[in-house]
Design a protein around this motif. Structure first.
Motif, PDB file in Angstrom:
ATOM      1  N   PRO A   1     -12.694   8.577   6.711  1.00  0.00           N
ATOM      2  CA  PRO A   1     -13.402   8.088   7.982  1.00  0.00           C
ATOM      3  C   PRO A   1     -14.582   8.372   8.376  1.00  0.00           C
ATOM      4  N   ALA A   2     -15.849   6.502   8.245  1.00  0.00           N
ATOM      5  CA  ALA A   2     -17.174   7.790   9.292  1.00  0.00           C
ATOM      6  C   ALA A   2     -16.899   8.155  10.697  1.00  0.00           C
ATOM      7  N   VAL A   3     -17.096   8.912  11.606  1.00  0.00           N
ATOM      8  CA  VAL A   3     -17.178   8.835  13.015  1.00  0.00           C
ATOM      9  C   VAL A   3     -18.708   8.666  13.797  1.00  0.00           C
ATOM     10  N   TYR A   4     -18.394   7.788  13.975  1.00  0.00           N
ATOM     11  CA  TYR A   4     -20.095   7.801  14.947  1.00  0.00           C
ATOM     12  C   TYR A   4     -19.575   7.841  16.580  1.00  0.00           C
ATOM     13  N   SER A   5     -20.376   8.322  16.893  1.00  0.00           N
ATOM     14  CA  SER A   5     -19.970   9.065  18.822  1.00  0.00           C
ATOM     15  C   SER A   5     -21.424   8.656  19.777  1.00  0.00           C
ATOM     16  N   ASN A   6     -21.552   8.338  20.450  1.00  0.00           N
ATOM     17  CA  ASN A   6     -22.187   9.130  21.728  1.00  0.00           C
ATOM     18  C   ASN A   6     -22.194  10.628  22.666  1.00  0.00           C
ATOM     19  N   ASP A   7     -21.071  10.369  22.314  1.00  0.00           N
ATOM     20  CA  ASP A   7     -20.576  11.972  23.296  1.00  0.00           C
ATOM     21  C   ASP A   7     -19.868  12.527  22.043  1.00  0.00           C
ATOM     22  N   GLU A   8     -21.105  13.879  22.695  1.00  0.00           N
ATOM     23  CA  GLU A   8     -20.933  15.221  21.713  1.00  0.00           C
ATOM     24  C   GLU A   8     -18.891  15.888  22.416  1.00  0.00           C
ATOM     25  N   ALA A   9     -18.547  15.681  23.136  1.00  0.00           N
ATOM     26  CA  ALA A   9     -16.986  16.460  23.593  1.00  0.00           C
ATOM     27  C   ALA A   9     -16.169  14.482  22.852  1.00  0.00           C
ATOM     28  N   VAL A  10     -16.404  13.609  23.009  1.00  0.00           N
ATOM     29  CA  VAL A  10     -15.254  12.769  22.401  1.00  0.00           C
ATOM     30  C   VAL A  10     -15.223  13.260  20.779  1.00  0.00           C
ATOM     31  N   ALA A  11     -17.114  12.887  20.177  1.00  0.00           N
ATOM     32  CA  ALA A  11     -16.425  13.276  18.906  1.00  0.00           C
ATOM     33  C   ALA A  11     -15.895  14.610  18.324  1.00  0.00           C
ATOM     34  N   ALA A  12     -16.478  15.746  19.049  1.00  0.00           N
ATOM     35  CA  ALA A  12     -15.817  16.981  18.780  1.00  0.00           C
ATOM     36  C   ALA A  12     -14.100  17.416  18.737  1.00  0.00           C
ATOM     37  N   ALA A  13     -13.747  16.328  20.162  1.00  0.00           N
ATOM     38  CA  ALA A  13     -12.251  16.370  20.129  1.00  0.00           C
ATOM     39  C   ALA A  13     -11.444  15.385  19.172  1.00  0.00           C
ATOM     40  N   TRP A  14     -12.159  14.132  18.393  1.00  0.00           N
ATOM     41  CA  TRP A  14     -11.564  13.556  18.024  1.00  0.00           C
ATOM     42  C   TRP A  14     -11.325  14.286  16.361  1.00  0.00           C
ATOM     43  N   LEU A  15     -12.588  14.896  16.184  1.00  0.00           N
ATOM     44  CA  LEU A  15     -12.211  15.834  14.747  1.00  0.00           C
ATOM     45  C   LEU A  15     -11.862  17.088  14.844  1.00  0.00           C
ATOM     46  N   ASP A  16     -11.386  17.454  15.887  1.00  0.00           N
ATOM     47  CA  ASP A  16     -10.622  18.434  16.233  1.00  0.00           C
ATOM     48  C   ASP A  16      -8.881  18.523  15.801  1.00  0.00           C
ATOM     49  N   ALA A  17      -9.274  17.060  16.233  1.00  0.00           N
ATOM     50  CA  ALA A  17      -7.630  16.703  16.397  1.00  0.00           C
ATOM     51  C   ALA A  17      -7.753  16.292  14.754  1.00  0.00           C
ATOM     52  N   GLY A  18      -8.572  15.808  13.995  1.00  0.00           N
ATOM     53  CA  GLY A  18      -7.991  15.306  12.359  1.00  0.00           C
ATOM     54  C   GLY A  18      -8.238  16.587  11.148  1.00  0.00           C
ATOM     55  N   ALA A  19      -8.450  17.543  12.253  1.00  0.00           N
ATOM     56  CA  ALA A  19      -8.528  18.567  11.314  1.00  0.00           C
ATOM     57  C   ALA A  19      -6.574  19.315  11.777  1.00  0.00           C
ATOM     58  N   GLN A  20      -6.697  19.558  12.936  1.00  0.00           N
ATOM     59  CA  GLN A  20      -5.585  19.868  12.817  1.00  0.00           C
ATOM     60  C   GLN A  20      -4.197  18.558  12.343  1.00  0.00           C
ATOM     61  N   LEU A  21      -4.410  18.202  12.268  1.00  0.00           N
ATOM     62  CA  LEU A  21      -3.490  17.168  11.647  1.00  0.00           C
ATOM     63  C   LEU A  21      -3.419  16.653  10.307  1.00  0.00           C
ATOM     64  N   ARG A  22      -4.029  17.389  10.006  1.00  0.00           N
ATOM     65  CA  ARG A  22      -4.458  16.459   7.920  1.00  0.00           C
ATOM     66  C   ARG A  22      -5.121  15.145   7.781  1.00  0.00           C
ATOM     67  N   ASP A  23      -5.948  14.363   9.321  1.00  0.00           N
ATOM     68  CA  ASP A  23      -6.166  13.191   9.805  1.00  0.00           C
ATOM     69  C   ASP A  23      -6.902  13.301   9.913  1.00  0.00           C
ATOM     70  N   PRO A  24      -7.994  13.395   7.988  1.00  0.00           N
ATOM     71  CA  PRO A  24      -9.273  14.031   8.105  1.00  0.00           C
ATOM     72  C   PRO A  24     -10.332  13.093   8.816  1.00  0.00           C
ATOM     73  N   LEU A  25     -11.566  13.364   9.836  1.00  0.00           N
ATOM     74  CA  LEU A  25     -12.703  12.455   9.613  1.00  0.00           C
ATOM     75  C   LEU A  25     -13.799  13.298   9.559  1.00  0.00           C
ATOM     76  N   TRP A  26     -15.561  12.314   9.114  1.00  0.00           N
ATOM     77  CA  TRP A  26     -16.707  13.302   9.074  1.00  0.00           C
ATOM     78  C   TRP A  26     -17.039  12.484   9.949  1.00  0.00           C
ATOM     79  N   ARG A  27     -18.204  13.798  10.759  1.00  0.00           N
ATOM     80  CA  ARG A  27     -19.317  12.670  11.189  1.00  0.00           C
ATOM     81  C   ARG A  27     -20.117  12.522  10.839  1.00  0.00           C
ATOM     82  N   MET A  28     -20.505  10.999  11.118  1.00  0.00           N
ATOM     83  CA  MET A  28     -22.089  11.110  11.133  1.00  0.00           C
ATOM     84  C   MET A  28     -22.869  10.563  12.215  1.00  0.00           C
TER      85      MET A  28
END
Length: 458
Positions: A348-375
């Motif tokens: 899934p492509a994730v977009y955010s206007n907040d760097e901390a929110v984007a980083a937190a979602w991506l980090d959680a995805g990496a840890q849980l093997r529930d992947p996302l990719w920031r666009m």
């Protein structure tokens, strides 16, 4: 608590199950009895991912089994086991760390899933005995299966009215408040964009709103695109493009499941769930290319293409959510084919206007093997949404950067100070793979939940 298919709390006849990887197979094999080693060699078993082997006892019965996995922390590594092994009860023979155990149990539950509303599976899955406190895992599994069930159900049984019913049942179970604005009341209550997209269907369009939690807790607003079927409208989709459009409410399925998960685990959050539920149908009063549609935010939208309807219904929901000034606004939407072209079906492509929110979602995805990719929210591409007669168009003649321009469109309806993230999600497995049967799929959901938990605990 009723456990989902493939999991059991207690079995007096459970058979030992070993879990190995190719990297540690040799060490594990060396610790086995000679006869077992001979059997493993004869079968050519080496612990490769997605393999399974039953080990016989001397009397011909099953003594044990071993499954090969890749990443021990990835639930999908275990998804093959329920149907690769005989349909009996199994118990873990080797100690795993808690994260690996949770991944095994979750992956087993996901691998056991078959959508059986209209067709029964040919066989039952093997069952895994779970021990100890597995409530978090079971709640996350239930959320993932909720998404699958909602997306897999055909529109005849999962239209806007049925989505409303699902939300009402959840609200009643958790003591949440629900408000539904439907039909022409959408115009009275100033949700004109939702009304314009759904007005041609015999099922009234609606905005479903569920609120829950203590006013003193952080406020999270969750929006989900609920287009229960998308014909493309007057810009009609071809047959192959329309075939699976029952899944165009996949964003709503994610939003509903995430809200339900938060409530079931009683996270100290205040949540607002918003589901604009419509059918993008064809009829005498269907919205047309070239029309200018009013929106709740006061931004006039020229309809370049009626098949870009998801962003039109979402913009009213996002504006309404932002009026409540939540601490965080999330939206989920099966928004663009362009995201699939760019990233394929699994990311899934994730977009955010907040760097901390984007980083937190991506980090959680990496840890849980529930992947996302920031666009990127690349704002120079605003030029692709220019209108000569309205404030903005919902599309344009260029096929460039389709997922980015859709996200930019949504961002226009989010105030600058509002923290916001958008997930352009496929919500679908396009082929049968271990633990991922063809059909509806939860993507980025577990990561979103983990991100929200982390925000609470700091």
């Amino acid at each position: 608590m009723t456990l989902p298919a493939g999991l059991t709390r207690d079995s007096a006849v459970a058979v030992p199950l070993h879990v190995v990887t190719r990297a540690d197979f040799a060490e594990w094999r060396a610790a086995q009895p000679a006869a077992v080693g001979t059997w493993l060699d004869a079968q050519g078993f080496d612990g490769s991912a997605y393999t399974a082997l039953v080990v016989p006892d001397t009397d011909g019965s099953i003594a044990a089994a071993v499954i090969g996995v890749g990443d021990r922390l990835d639930p999908s590594s275990y998804g093959h086991a329920p149907f690769a092994l005989p349909a009996c009860a199994w118990r873990l023979a080797d100690r795993l760390d808690p994260a690996e155990t949770a991944a095994l149990q979750l992956g087993w539950g996901l691998g056991s899933y078959r959508f059986n509303r209209y067709k029964q599976p040919l066989r039952a899955p093997a069952t895994l005995e779970i021990e100890g406190d597995a409530d978090d895992m079971l709640a996350e599994l239930a959320a993932c299966l909720r998404v699958r069930d909602l997306v897999n159900t055909p529109t005849e049984h999962m239209g806007p009215d049925q989505l409303e019913q699902v939300c009402c049942e959840i609200a009643e179970r958790f003591g949440a408040h629900i408000d539904v604005v439907s039909g022409d009341d959408l115009l009275t209550r100033n949700f004109p964009a939702i009304h314009s997209v759904g007005r041609a269907s015999h099922r009234a369009p609606r905005l479903i709103s569920l609120t829950w939690g203590n006013a003193a807790h952080p406020h999270i607003a969750i929006c989900g695109k609920g287009v229960c079927f998308d014909t493309g409208g007057l810009d009609l989709k071809p047959a192959d493009g329309m075939r699976n459009m029952k899944k165009d409410m996949g964003g709503a399925a994610h939003a509903i499941a995430l809200a339900e998960l938060i409530m079931s685990r009683e996270l100290p959050l205040r949540i607002t769930l918003l589901v604009p539920a419509v059918e993008n149908a064809i009829g005498p009063n269907a919205f047309r290319p070239g029309e200018v549609v009013a929106t709740r935010a006061g931004i006039n939208v020229e309809i370049d293409n009626t098949d870009a309807e998801g962003r039109v219904v979402l913009c009213d929901a996002l504006a309404y959510a932002a009026e409540q000034q939540p601490d965080l606004l999330l939206d989920f939407a099966t928004l663009t084919g362009a995201a699939r072209i760019a990233l394929g079906p699994d990311l899934p492509a994730v977009y955010s206007n907040d760097e901390a929110v984007a980083a937190a979602w991506l980090d959680a995805g990496a840890q849980l093997r529930d992947p996302l990719w920031r666009m990127p929210l690349w704002r120079p591409y605003w030029r692709y949404l220019t209108s000569t007669v309205a404030d903005i168009a919902n599309g344009g003649p260029s096929k460039m950067a389709g997922s980015i321009t859709a996200a930019l469109y949504l961002e226009r309806f989010v105030p600058l100070q509002q923290k916001w993230a958008h997930l352009d999600v496929y919500a679908w497995n396009d082929s049968d793979r271990p633990g991922k049967p063809t059909g509806g799929e939860a993507q980025g959901l577990r990561a979103a939940y983990a991100m929200l938990k982390a925000r609470i605990t700091g």
